[in-house]
Each structure stands twice: as C-alpha cells, then as structure tokens.
Design a protein around this motif. Structure first.
Motif, short mmCIF file in Angstrom:
data_model
loop_
_atom_site.label_atom_id
_atom_site.label_comp_id
_atom_site.label_asym_id
_atom_site.label_seq_id
_atom_site.Cartn_x
_atom_site.Cartn_y
_atom_site.Cartn_z
N ALA A 1 78.80 20.36 32.35
CA ALA A 1 79.02 19.11 33.07
C ALA A 1 80.48 18.70 32.96
O ALA A 1 81.10 18.29 33.94
CB ALA A 1 78.11 18.03 32.51
N ALA A 2 81.04 18.82 31.76
CA ALA A 2 82.43 18.44 31.57
C ALA A 2 83.34 19.28 32.48
O ALA A 2 84.19 18.76 33.19
CB ALA A 2 82.82 18.63 30.11
N ILE A 3 83.08 20.59 32.46
CA ILE A 3 83.92 21.47 33.28
C ILE A 3 83.74 21.17 34.76
O ILE A 3 84.71 21.10 35.53
CB ILE A 3 83.58 22.95 32.97
N GLY A 4 82.50 20.93 35.17
CA GLY A 4 82.21 20.64 36.57
C GLY A 4 82.90 19.35 37.02
O GLY A 4 83.50 19.30 38.10
N ASP B 1 81.65 31.19 39.72
CA ASP B 1 81.03 32.16 40.62
C ASP B 1 80.85 33.52 39.94
O ASP B 1 79.81 34.15 40.05
CB ASP B 1 81.90 32.36 41.87
N LEU B 2 81.89 33.92 39.23
CA LEU B 2 81.82 35.22 38.57
C LEU B 2 80.70 35.23 37.55
O LEU B 2 79.88 36.14 37.49
CB LEU B 2 83.15 35.52 37.86
N GLN B 3 80.67 34.16 36.76
CA GLN B 3 79.65 34.06 35.72
C GLN B 3 78.26 34.12 36.35
O GLN B 3 77.37 34.79 35.87
CB GLN B 3 79.84 32.74 34.97
N ALA C 1 72.01 37.28 33.90
CA ALA C 1 71.98 36.65 32.59
C ALA C 1 71.58 37.62 31.50
O ALA C 1 72.17 37.65 30.42
CB ALA C 1 71.02 35.46 32.62
N ILE C 2 70.59 38.44 31.81
CA ILE C 2 70.07 39.30 30.74
C ILE C 2 71.12 40.29 30.26
O ILE C 2 71.21 40.59 29.06
CB ILE C 2 68.79 40.02 31.21
N VAL D 1 74.15 29.85 25.85
CA VAL D 1 75.10 28.88 26.41
C VAL D 1 76.05 29.61 27.37
O VAL D 1 76.32 29.14 28.47
CB VAL D 1 75.89 28.18 25.29
N THR D 2 76.50 30.76 26.94
CA THR D 2 77.43 31.51 27.79
C THR D 2 76.83 31.83 29.15
O THR D 2 77.52 31.77 30.16
CB THR D 2 77.83 32.83 27.09
N VAL D 3 75.54 32.17 29.16
CA VAL D 3 74.98 32.53 30.46
C VAL D 3 74.54 31.30 31.25
O VAL D 3 74.24 31.41 32.43
CB VAL D 3 73.79 33.52 30.35
N GLN D 4 74.49 30.13 30.61
CA GLN D 4 73.93 28.97 31.32
C GLN D 4 74.94 27.95 31.82
O GLN D 4 74.68 27.23 32.77
CB GLN D 4 72.93 28.24 30.42
N TRP D 5 76.09 27.84 31.15
CA TRP D 5 76.96 26.70 31.43
C TRP D 5 77.35 26.61 32.90
O TRP D 5 77.48 25.54 33.47
CB TRP D 5 78.22 26.74 30.57
N ALA D 6 77.47 27.80 33.55
CA ALA D 6 77.97 27.81 34.92
C ALA D 6 77.01 27.09 35.88
O ALA D 6 77.45 26.46 36.83
CB ALA D 6 78.21 29.24 35.36
N TYR D 7 75.71 27.17 35.62
CA TYR D 7 74.75 26.48 36.48
C TYR D 7 75.04 24.98 36.49
O TYR D 7 75.03 24.33 37.52
CB TYR D 7 73.32 26.70 36.00
#
Lengths: 331, 528, 308
Positions: C124-127, C146-148, C153-154, C176-182
């Motif tokens: 959220a902060a980054i967004g 986009d890249l992320q 995820a797996i 966290v690494t795979v989720q933050w981008a959403y």
C-alpha cells in the motif's frame, strides 16, 4: 491504430527490459545458490578422500571464485550455452528442452479443459444466477481454488487408478508424431495418462474461467446491445451463442493466455505427484540437489516464455480492441 | 485434422480409455525406481540407481551375489601372485552386444576411462587409483599395488567393463543415446529417456543363459505413495523401496507379494568430539558449556536413551533391525560379541549425572530430509527420547544436498553440526568400509576418516584398522575387523541405531530376491 | 478484525439514509446466508487458533510430551496417560491430532495473516507513493510491480525458500515478496481515481500537507478494494505454504503447520490410516473456503458497480 515504428520501438523496449530482468535474476539466483552451497558432498562417493573431493570440485568448476564462475556463465550464455548440469553432466539447456514438450502438452490440455468446462458452466451461472444449480456451480468453483493441488492429485490417483482402475496412476504415455509434433496427446494410451494430471492442473483455471464468464455474462446482459437484440426478437440462443459469447471471450482468452505461464510453473506440483517427466519435476529435483546450472537455465527459459506470452497478449489485445493503445501505459 | 475433430477424437479416446483395462504383456517386465538414474554411462557417477540400471547392460570382473559376496563375473577366477599382485583370469567366449569378442584390452581400457569421465560428479577413481593394470594375454590381467591390498576383488566389483571398440572417445551423452552403450550383460540397451523411462531388451547370446524377460522397462517414480499406487493399479510389476507405512497393508493384499531383506546400511549418529565448545550444544539457560560429547559417559547415556525396539516397531514398521555395530550379522568382519544397547532411560540419567549433567543440556539434532528411509521422522523420535532423559533436543532437517555440504565442510571446511543423523551403506559389503571412513581418525593425506563428521579419534582403534587393511589373509582380517568394531562401539565413537531392511513389492506371480546393496535389477525378479 | 474497519471509513459525501454506512454494510453482507455462515465459521476458527494452547490436551510442539510409542493411534483411543482421549487419533510422530491441528491452524493462519498484513502495509505504501509521485518514480515502481506479478508465485517462493532455508520467518518473507505487488497495484489504481476527486482538490486548496492528504484522505478511501485483496491473498498464502511444505521446503518438522501435517500424512494415504492427513486436510480446506467465501461477498458488497 498505431503506426508500425511505434510498435517496433515498443517491442524493442520490452525486450531490453526483459534482458535486464534476466540478468538481475541470474545474479540473484547464482549468488543465492552459491551461499547455500553445492551438491558435491551429496553426489560424491562417501568413501572419497579429500583429494578426490577436490578433484571433483575442480571438475565442476566450483573451485573458482564466484564472480569468475558468473563471468564464465555469462560469456557462455551469450553463445547459447547455459552451463552443464552438476548432476546429469549434460547441457542444462538440452535437459530442459528435452522435457519441455511433456510440460507444454499438460499445460495445453489443462487450458483446453478449463475452456471446455469453464465457459458453459460460467455462462449458465451468469444467465440464471438465482438457480440452485448455478449456486452449486459457484460454490464448487470456490472449492476449485481452495483445494491444494497436491491433495487433489493424490486423491485422484486413489480413486481413479487404485480403486476404480480406470486410468493409469502415473507417468506419461507413449508418444506419436502428427504434423511434425511429437506428443503423447496423439495416442489413446497417451490421453489416458494425461487425463488425471491435466485435470489436476486445470482445476484452478476451470474455477477462474467459470467466474470470469459469469461476471462477464452478468455485466453484458444488462448492456444496451443485448437489450436491443432482445427487442429485435433475435432468438435467445443466438444472442447467447453469438453476441454474448463473443464479448466474453476476449477477457477470458486474455486471462488464459496470461495464466498459461502460471500453469507451466504450477506443473511443478502436479508433475511431482504424477511422476510426469516434465520441466517442473526437473526443477524440483534440481532445487533439491542444488543443481545450479539447471535452476538458472530453467528460470531464464521461464522468464523468456513469460515475456513472449505477455508481449503477444498485449499486441493481440491492442489489435482486438482499438481503444487500448500500446506504449502509453502498458500493463 | 481440424480443431473440433481432434477434440472429438480426444473425447472418444477418453471414452475408450475408460473402457479399456490395463493389460500386461507376458514376459515384459516393468519396474519402478525411487530415484532417477542420471546416465547410461556406467562410469559417470558411482550411485546406486546408476549402478543398478547399468548392470543390466554391463558387467564387472567380479559380481556380487545378493548378499554382496564376491562371485565370478567377467573374471572366472582371481588369486594373489605375490603380496602386491593380483591376477584375474577372464571368461572366454564372451561377446559384446555388437558381436565382437571380449578381451583383456577392454578391461585395461575400462580401468583407464573410469576415473577420468568428463563432468563426473562422483567418479570411480577411488577404486582404480594406486593400481596398475597390465595385460598378460588376451584373457589374463594383472593388477599391482604398492602395498598389500586385500580388497581387490571387492573393488573390481564396482567398475563396469565397457567395450574398447565402441566406447573409445565416447562421452556420457554417447552412452545415453545408445551409440556407445555396448555391453556384455544379459540385456541390451534400447531406450534412455531421462526422467521418464529406461528400456533394455534381452541379449539372446548372453553367456549366462538366456534371460527370462524379453523387454524390461524401468521408470522412476519418486513419490512413495504414487509408486505403491502404480503397482496396485497394475501399471508396473515391481517397485523398490516400499514406504514403511504401506508394508502392513501390502502384506494383507492378495494381489501383491513382498520381498524383504537386510541392507548393508546402518543408521547412526555422529557426535562432535573435536571442538571444546560445540556450536549446537548449550546449557539449559542457553549459555555456552564445555562440549559434553567428549565424555564417553554422556555418549553412552545418549545411546541408552534410544529405544531401538520402539523405533523398529513404531517408526520403521518392522522394516529395520536394532543395530549393535556397523553391519548386520552375516557380513564379513562383524563382531559376534556386540549386542544392541538396551533401552535404559534411568541408567542414562545416572550416567549424565555422573558426568556432571544432572539436569542435562540443550542440543540440536541435524538430519537430512529424504535421504534415508523415514530420516526426518527418525530424528524427531530420537529427539523425543533425548528430551525425556533431560537433554532438551531440537530437530533441524534440511534437504540432503544442503545437509551434507554443511555437515562435511560447513564451518570453514570443517563439519558444522554437533550431532547428526546419517547412514552408511557398505558398498564393499564388509566392515572395513565403515570403519575406515567413519571412525578412523580424520586424515586428509592418508584418506582415512573421510566421512568422520564427528572427528572421533582413537589411536588404539586406528592401529587395529591399519593392521586389518594390510592383512590379506581373510580369517585373520575378519578377526581384526571385528576387534576394531568392538573398540569403536564400546567407546561410543558413534551411536548406532538400526540396520535398514529393503522392501520390494511385486504383483502376484512374481517375486523379488532381496539384495543387500539395494539394487533393483531384472535378473533378481523371478516367476513363481 | 479488519472487516469492521470498513464501517469507520469516512465517506466523502454522506448518503441520505437512516442507516449508518456500517449498518448498510452489515445488511448487504448478511444478505448471503452462505457468506454469513462462512464469516461466523471464520471467527470461530480464528478464536480456536488463538486460544489453542489453553484448550488442547497436549502441546504437540513439546517433544517431552510427544511419544513415538503413541504414533498412529486410531481416533477415539485413550491417551497413554489416561487423562484424555485422542478423539481424532494421533499422527506418525505420536502427536494428538486435535492438538496438532489447532496448533497447526495457528501457524497456518499466522503465516497467512502476518504475510498478508506486512505485504499490505508495504504494498500500500509503495502503491500510494507511486500514485502520488507520478512521473518517472511511478513508472519505475509500476514496472517492478508488473515484473513481480508476471512471475509465478510458487516459483518465486520456491527459490526464496531454497535460498533462505526453513522456518516460519522465512516463509513469511517469501510470501510477502510474492504478494506485495498485488497490493501496490490495487492501491495505486484506486488512489489514482481518488486523487482526481473533488475532496482531494479541496484538501489541497486548504493547504494540507501531501503526507496528510495521502494517508488521511486518500488511503482510507482505497481500503475497500484492499480488503478484498487481503482476504483472497490470505487464502492464497495459506494454500501456498501448504504446497511448499508438500514440496519439502516449508516449515520445521517438529512444529508442523496444517500443510505440513497433511504432507506428512500423505505417506499414510494408502495404508488405511486415513485420519492422519484427512482431518488436517479438511480443516485446511474449510479455512481456505470460508476465507474465500467471505472475500467473495466482500467483493460483491464493496464493488460499486454491482451496488443497487
């Protein structure tokens, strides 16, 4: 429509970005795996003495400092050589390419399944949202993406192979060559073998397609062109079959296209359970045995695959829907 | 074919498939392995699945029977000429799969190639180095060493003999493609599809008589339950490494028969005995303490805390035997005197108190996950047992590749852990192999104690081992090896737990003769 | 619970209704009986997981209390101590399954929620920053997002765990690494919409600081879509953790999550000792299903396009 040079510039920019990704990722994975170590002590005869261990480390090129190893890797990669597997002793690229057809065919079969099952069910649920059957479809679709793939996989083996004896439990069937493509999809025994793993992999996507189709249907049904068609007295099957479906298909196909890469990645789980000789299983085995060249090569290939899929989807999308302008705010 | 037609065809095919029952063609054999062989090149990697697979096609000078006793293979007899020279008489009339005759040149060629295979992650160099091979005539080969070397026949049972004509200049890939895969064995190479299937067909001209099976298909199915499911579903005829959890059920299944036998593998624990402070041992309050494992009473206490019958019964589902030493009864060089340490938690507590640890200490037990049968669960069970005598034990498991790396050379080239669960399979089928590698003092130069990850060191023991290794007389060597075992076990250099039993399952009508070396080979399958 | 937060969102233009927004939200939400039941079940599950240490008969993570001699006992067998009964049997290591499942649920939920919350905060902060900064900063951030997102995820999680090693903290880092981008994408999307609205203009005119506008005015209005993403991602995280455990790169052996309990029990599938993985499987399935059901209903209720 946009002009040709703009599209070319866009493609070039995308490719350069991808190259940067590949480079960054190879550094991370290379260094990361180097920190955890190498498989020498696992692979070597436990009776081997220090001299033999050192000789093996040298033979695998692991005696060099990591930055030299990386430099060698990059120089080789530029000539198309992605390194030699520690475990198999053969080209990592060849190992992966040899197993790619098995993974692609399972991913294609799963995609087909998700269309064949997903669209009719989603259409039905969208057209008759309050019907009991529709509600059951939606409830079941939640199950579809709640069930962990591995759990469903072993359950399927138990039921269809062990208890009922209908389908072979594991493995890939015999292949045949058709139109220059060699695949197990072209033999009956091959289809029997692929049925379960493909369904296992497809479950999540079937749910996804059901939901997309239903949402699309519900939205479209209230739109003017459908109302107009109704008013004109066009038969309802024609409205659904031609007008509605055409409009729903665009997002569904787009998403399935984008999800194809995910299917390839998720085949890691399905291939492990069904002993399917694809790239996913190779990746898991390589991670477990710290076979760095294979892991790095796999990631590079997957990234390229993704880049190509995304690019194709984006371009197709812009062609299909003139409102989308490529190059402005690309997704 | 149009798209819709092919979909239709697929639907019809799927329908047919449901109706068709899986059928086995007589005289073909399908076997499922628990691990994936990495090459058809018999010199590429000294690894059980590779050795088992390639032994269908290639043979060795000396063969091992199912109990790993050396028997004639491509050599019909062997003897020592003098202290440092062995002579092997080769079998006459043997033909390669391409029809050319087998001679001493092939043997010399094989011994030269074996240690020098490109990209090999674990070569056979160990069994060839220090030996000079010379041809006496077409069917006689002499081997000379610098010192007396009693294990010559055992070593010669490891190196596959390949055809000089077919394999000169061949790389591993040439074997995998079949180009160089010319052997003398009971089966001929047919297909090698990495990770999928390995197919061999009968060699009608085999010197040992025509094999029973016309075609053998070998597939890797790594996941245990999936392997059992494949057998139950009739997709394969033989599976190896039946998961212990399924043994009881399969015993009661009329469609399946089991073959179970002792393996050459012992499961045991190495203890850090070289550091004054061991990194994964602390006092109960977390502070550093002097390494308690240097005290034989503590080691003995931990050994007494292990309930071996319970492990065999509850964890291994009877597919194991409580261990008293490095190899089970019946192998060459075992001691008749040693008995498994009895489960005695009270005695253990008393010993701990005597050693100055009445309230125990804290320990982390490291174990690989997926290297040995039930290894991680085994570590957990033993941690329970240690915790009960007051040694609060944490378990940390990791993938085998990571584990062996850190356990061997994790801390600046030295073993990293304090207390580890490992196993040892005696490839040579006799006791000198574990003694020399596990409990002899670690010595880079001499090549002793190579896998001594606890760095246990006992000069008295070293002397006996050295003496045994130089004794060619079998009876005398056997006695020395037994004595060495007794010294090591009584001093608790390592804590032994159990010997694994290997379990094969076949469909009804077949049976598998269990092998101590864990090989799954078609010639061990017989019809009932 | 985050669900109630929705009600406290200050709506820019108060609607002329007798109900407060929260009451309306509750009314909308409870329209679906299935979702209501799911919500209640979810609360029950979370409470059970929270109070697990005080209600279960055994601490399944204390090796002194677990005995291999008690392994694989059938459901309903009395415990060796005689003080309680293994109502659902014991697993392969001798843990009481009821206790192990509740403790496992704790870990699974903790992993899911923790990774969800951290990823949300970060994303959220980054967004927000991206949406507010605009220009080059935005395009760089969104390119990374986009890249992320284009990575499965797996695979990312597998790689990270392979590099980091085992442990709850490491699993959370990977998730966290795979989720933050959403979250970043969701927040940026709604923040862009919000920042063009009049109330933001008004706030600017009043001379409020950027940070104040960002966090006090824009962020609260981005919450509804964020909550939907949180529920869906939490369910994903739990399922992903189970899958990683199955692939052998998850949590420590002696402190199993639900996923690890299932994959341990996987070995017993053909042996007839069904309960070892069946019950944990059921609980995992139920947990993920109820979270998804609640998330689904939230999406319908909070989606302005479908509101009546």
């Amino acid at each position: 429509m946009h002009s040709e040079p703009r599209l070319t510039a866009y493609i070039i920019r995308r490719l350069m970005q991808s190259a940067a990704v590949v480079l960054a990722m190879s550094v991370i994975v290379f260094l990361g795996l180097n920190v955890i170590g190498d498989p020498v002590y696992l692979l070597i005869d436990p009776q081997a003495d220090q001299a033999e261990i050192e000789r093996t480390i040298r033979r695998l090129g692991l005696d060099q400092p990591i930055y030299i190893q990386y430099f060698n890797f990059i120089t080789n990669a530029l000539t198309g050589n992605l390194g030699t597997s520690f475990v198999h002793g053969t080209s990592a690229l060849k190992l992966i390419v040899d197993r790619m057809p098995a993974t692609l065919e399972i991913a294609i079969a799963a995609t087909l399944m998700s269309i064949v099952f997903g669209i009719p069910l989603g259409l039905y649920a969208g057209l008759k949202p309050d019907n009991f059957f529709s509600k059951s479809i939606m409830a079941t679709s939640i199950l579809g993406f709640s069930l962990p793939t591995f759990w469903v996989g072993i359950m399927m083996i138990m039921v269809f192979a062990v208890m009922l004896g209908w389908l072979p439990s594991t493995g890939r069937g015999p292949t045949a060559t058709f139109l220059g493509i060699t695949s197990s999809l072209f033999t009956i025994d091959g289809l029997r073998h692929i049925a379960m793993p493909a369904l296992n992999l497809a479950l999540l996507k079937i749910s996804l397609v059901i939901r997309l189709t239903r949402a699309g249907t519900r939205e479209a049904i209230h739109q003017d062109y459908i109302k107009f068609a109704r008013a004109k007295g066009i038969s309802s099957s024609r409205i659904v079959g031609v007008h509605l479906l055409k409009n729903i298909m665009i997002p569904v196909v787009t998403v399935l296209g984008l999800e194809f890469g995910n299917l390839v990645a998720f085949s890691v789980v399905t291939e492990t359970i069904f002993a399917w000789p694809g790239m996913g299983k190779l990746l898991i085995d390589s991670i477990q045995s710290l076979d760095r060249p294979v892991i790095v090569a796999y990631l590079i290939i997957i990234v390229l695959l993704f880049v190509i899929i995304n690019l194709v989807v984006d371009i197709l999308y812009s062609v299909l829907d003139p409102r989308v302008r490529i190059g402005e705010k690309s997704a | 074919m149009t798209f819709s037609k092919s979909v239709l065809a697929a639907v019809v095919a799927a329908g047919l498939a449901l109706a068709a029952a899986p059928s086995a063609i007589a005289k073909d054999l399908r076997m499922a392995l628990s691990a994936e062989p990495s090459a058809m090149d018999p010199h590429f990697h000294n690894l059980t699945p590779n050795n088992a697979l390639t032994s269908h096609v290639y043979e060795r000078l000396v063969h091992f029977d199912e109990k790993q006793t050396p028997i004639p293979g491509l050599a019909t007899s062997w003897k020592t000429i003098d202290e440092n020279t062995w002579e092997f008489k080769l079998r006459t009339g043997v033909k390669w799969h391409d029809g050319s005759p087998f001679t001493a040149d092939d043997v010399i060629f094989s011994m030269e190639r074996a240690p020098n295979v490109e990209n090999s992650p674990g070569s056979f160099a160990l069994y060839v180095r220090g030996k000079t091979f010379s041809k006496v005539d077409d069917h006689t080969v002499r081997v000379t060493t610098k010192e007396p070397y009693p294990l010559m026949p055992n070593d010669m049972a490891t190196i596959a003999i390949i055809s000089k004509k077919a394999a000169t200049g061949a790389k591993t890939d040439d074997f995998n493609s079949g180009k160089a895969a010319i052997g003398t064995g009971p089966f001929k190479f047919s297909e090698f599809v990495k990770g999928d299937r390995y197919v061999v067909v009968r060699n009608d001209d085999y010197w040992g008589g025509k094999p029973k099976w016309a075609k053998v298909t070998i597939r890797p199915i790594k996941t245990g339950p999936a392997r059992v499911a494949a057998l139950l579903a009739g997709d394969v005829d033989v599976i190896e490494e039946v998961p212990t959890t399924d043994i009881a059920r399969l015993q009661g299944d009329a469609k399946v028969s089991l073959g179970q036998g002792l393996s050459n593998r012992v499961i045991f624990f190495h203890m850090d005995q070289w550091r004054d402070e061991s990194p994964f041992i602390t006092a109960n309050d977390g502070s550093k303490i002097k390494n308690p494992l240097k005290d034989v009473r503590v080691r003995k206490a931990l050994s007494k805390a292990i309930n071996r019958p319970a492990i065999v019964d509850r964890l291994m589902e009877k597919a194991a035997v409580p261990a008293s030493q490095f190899l089970a009864d019946g192998f060459f060089g075992v001691s008749k005197k040693l008995k498994p340490e009895a489960f005695d938690p009270d005695g253990a507590k008393k010993l701990l108190a005597e050693a100055g640890f009445p309230n125990g200490f804290k320990l982390t037990l490291h174990s690989p996950n997926g290297r040995y049968i039930n290894d991680a669960r085994m570590a957990e069970a033993v941690a329970q047992m240690f915790t009960r005598i007051g040694v609060e034990t944490k378990v940390e498991t990791m993938p085998p590749a990571v584990f062996f790396n850190r356990a061997s050379a994790g801390a600046g080239g030295n073993p990293e852990f304090s207390f580890i669960l490992v196993g040892w399979g005696a490839g040579t089928g006799e006791v000198s192999s574990p003694l020399k590698s596990l409990v002899a003092t670690f010595d880079k130069v001499k090549g002793m104690g190579t896998a001594n990850r606890g760095r246990y060191s006992n000069p008295e023991l070293d002397k006996v081992i050295d003496q045994a290794l130089a004794t060619v007389d079998d009876a005398k060597r056997g006695e020395l090896l037994a004595k060495a075992s007794e010294v090591a076990i009584e001093d608790v250099g390592v804590i032994v737990s159990h010997y694994q039993l290997n379990t094969w399952a076949t469909r009804k009508g077949l049976s598998y003769t269990p092998r101590t070396d864990e090989y799954t080979i078609a010639t061990s399958v017989s019809e009932q | 619970m985050s669900v109630t937060d929705v009600g406290t969102v200050p709506t820019p233009a108060a609607r002329p209704a007798a109900q407060t927004p929260f009451q309306r939200f509750v009314a909308d939400f409870t329209e679906s009986r299935l979702a209501t039941i799911a919500f209640i079940l979810l609360i029950v599950t979370m409470v059970l997981a929270l109070i697990a240490p005080w209600i279960v008969p055994q601490n399944p993570y204390d090796l002194a209390q677990v005995d291999i001699m008690d392994s694989r006992l059938k459901p309903g067998t009395p415990a060796a101590s005689g003080k309680y009964t293994h109502w659902l049997g014991t697993d392969g290591a001798g843990r009481d399954l009821v206790s192990a499942m509740l403790y496992g649920l704790r870990i699974s939920l903790a992993v899911g929620v923790m990774s969800g919350v951290i990823a949300m905060a970060l994303g959220a902060a980054i967004g927000l920053i991206a949406a507010y900064a605009g220009g080059r900063t935005e395009s760089i951030i969104m390119r990374i997002v986009d890249l992320q997102l284009s990575f499965p995820a797996i695979l990312v999680a597998l790689m990270l765990i392979a590099i980091l090693g085992k442990g709850v903290d490491k699993i959370i880092i990977a998730l966290v690494t795979v989720q933050w981008a959403y979250y970043a994408r969701t927040v940026r999307g709604s923040a862009l919409v919000e920042s063009r609205k009049e109330y933001v203009e008004a706030a600017r005119c009043l001379g409020l600081s950027n940070a104040r506008i960002l966090f006090r005015h824009i962020l609260p209005n981005c919450l509804p879509p964020l909550i939907v993403v949180v529920t869906v991602q939490t369910a994903h995280a739990i399922s992903l953790e189970a899958t990683l455990s199955f692939l052998g790169v998850g949590l420590p052996q002696t402190e199993p999550s639900l996923g690890l309990l299932i994959s341990n029990g996987f070995q017993y599938m053909l042996s007839g000792e069904y309960w070892i993985s069946f019950f944990p499987g059921l609980v995992l399935l139920m947990t993920i299903v109820v979270i998804n059901l609640v998330g689904d209903q939230l999406r319908d209720v909070l989606n302005p396009r479908l509101s009546k």
